[in-house]
Design a protein around this motif. Structure first.
Motif, mmCIF file in Angstrom:
data_model
loop_
_atom_site.group_PDB
_atom_site.id
_atom_site.type_symbol
_atom_site.label_atom_id
_atom_site.label_comp_id
_atom_site.label_asym_id
_atom_site.label_seq_id
_atom_site.Cartn_x
_atom_site.Cartn_y
_atom_site.Cartn_z
ATOM 1 N N ILE A 1 31.881 28.911 -72.331
ATOM 2 C CA ILE A 1 31.825 29.974 -73.333
ATOM 3 C C ILE A 1 32.939 30.988 -73.134
ATOM 4 N N PHE A 2 33.274 31.303 -71.889
ATOM 5 C CA PHE A 2 34.232 32.354 -71.570
ATOM 6 C C PHE A 2 35.592 31.775 -71.220
ATOM 7 N N THR A 3 36.636 32.553 -71.505
ATOM 8 C CA THR A 3 37.969 32.188 -71.021
ATOM 9 C C THR A 3 38.519 33.366 -70.231
ATOM 10 N N PRO A 4 39.221 33.065 -69.163
ATOM 11 C CA PRO A 4 39.371 31.726 -68.624
ATOM 12 C C PRO A 4 38.119 31.293 -67.871
ATOM 13 N N THR A 5 37.879 30.008 -67.896
ATOM 14 C CA THR A 5 36.899 29.371 -67.026
ATOM 15 C C THR A 5 37.655 28.313 -66.246
ATOM 16 N N PHE A 6 37.446 28.310 -64.941
ATOM 17 C CA PHE A 6 38.115 27.360 -64.061
ATOM 18 C C PHE A 6 37.078 26.357 -63.577
ATOM 19 N N LEU A 7 37.333 25.091 -63.866
ATOM 20 C CA LEU A 7 36.416 24.022 -63.495
ATOM 21 C C LEU A 7 37.035 23.193 -62.380
ATOM 22 N N ILE A 8 36.301 22.999 -61.318
ATOM 23 C CA ILE A 8 36.726 22.049 -60.298
ATOM 24 C C ILE A 8 36.135 20.717 -60.731
ATOM 25 N N VAL A 9 37.011 19.756 -60.949
ATOM 26 C CA VAL A 9 36.610 18.473 -61.514
ATOM 27 C C VAL A 9 37.014 17.355 -60.566
ATOM 28 N N GLU A 10 36.079 16.452 -60.303
ATOM 29 C CA GLU A 10 36.359 15.240 -59.532
ATOM 30 C C GLU A 10 35.893 14.051 -60.344
ATOM 31 N N ASP A 11 36.784 13.099 -60.518
ATOM 32 C CA ASP A 11 36.462 11.878 -61.256
ATOM 33 C C ASP A 11 35.857 12.174 -62.626
ATOM 34 N N GLY A 12 36.396 13.207 -63.313
ATOM 35 C CA GLY A 12 35.955 13.533 -64.657
ATOM 36 C C GLY A 12 34.654 14.315 -64.746
ATOM 37 N N ARG A 13 34.137 14.747 -63.577
ATOM 38 C CA ARG A 13 32.853 15.449 -63.536
ATOM 39 C C ARG A 13 33.015 16.827 -62.909
ATOM 40 N N GLU A 14 32.451 17.839 -63.566
ATOM 41 C CA GLU A 14 32.492 19.195 -63.032
ATOM 42 C C GLU A 14 31.655 19.278 -61.759
ATOM 43 N N VAL A 15 32.275 19.825 -60.687
ATOM 44 C CA VAL A 15 31.541 20.032 -59.442
ATOM 45 C C VAL A 15 31.480 21.506 -59.063
ATOM 46 N N GLY A 16 32.252 22.343 -59.769
ATOM 47 C CA GLY A 16 32.248 23.771 -59.502
ATOM 48 C C GLY A 16 32.868 24.529 -60.659
ATOM 49 N N ARG A 17 32.556 25.828 -60.734
ATOM 50 C CA ARG A 17 33.024 26.621 -61.865
ATOM 51 C C ARG A 17 33.231 28.072 -61.452
ATOM 52 N N ILE A 18 34.330 28.649 -61.926
ATOM 53 C CA ILE A 18 34.582 30.087 -61.823
ATOM 54 C C ILE A 18 34.737 30.580 -63.251
ATOM 55 N N GLU A 19 33.869 31.496 -63.653
ATOM 56 C CA GLU A 19 33.955 32.045 -65.004
ATOM 57 C C GLU A 19 34.621 33.406 -64.959
#
Length: 125
Positions: free
Chosen positions: A77-95
């Motif tokens: 919903i918010f920008t910026p949002t930082f997604l930690i992604v492994e193999d196409g899957r979100e494993v962490g998020r900083i909003e």
């Protein structure tokens, strides 16, 4: 064995002993986002040079064009949002982005907890 096969075998051995950089940092942004602009100004140029940036290369995605095959834990919903992604899957998020003094330690902590990232230790010399 021919020289090309030797080269291929050598590269294979080198890669087998190297960690796989399977993580990405996906920055979800949108035009006109002042916090995205601040992140770009404070961190954008140095991120790829950092240990974290080499481990989890930055990918940029527009808020209105998030790839459908990106497996998210919940809607962005918010920008910026930082997604930690492994193999196409979100494993962490900083909003959000409240500044570089917050961003670096939170990113490092999440990478350590959610991936096989290990920050470089102090020099032993």
């Amino acid at each position: 064995m021919n020289p090309l096969r030797n080269l291929i075998a050598s590269v294979g051995l080198i890669l087998a002993g190297s960690p796989l950089w399977a993580a990405d940092l996906v920055m979800v942004e949108q035009p006109g986002c002042e916090w995205c602009a601040l992140w770009n100004k404070e961190i954008g140029e140095i991120y790829p040079l950092s240990t974290e940036g080499r481990f989890a290369p930055l990918k940029r995605v527009d808020l209105r064009a998030i790839p459908e095959d990106l497996d998210l834990n919940r809607k962005v919903i918010f920008t910026p949002t930082f997604l930690i992604v492994e193999d196409g899957r979100e494993v962490g998020r900083i909003e959000g982005y409240p500044g570089e003094h917050f961003f670096w330690p939170v990113l490092e902590k999440m990478l350590i907890e959610k991936t096989d990232y290990r920050p470089p230790g102090p020099s032993s010399s």
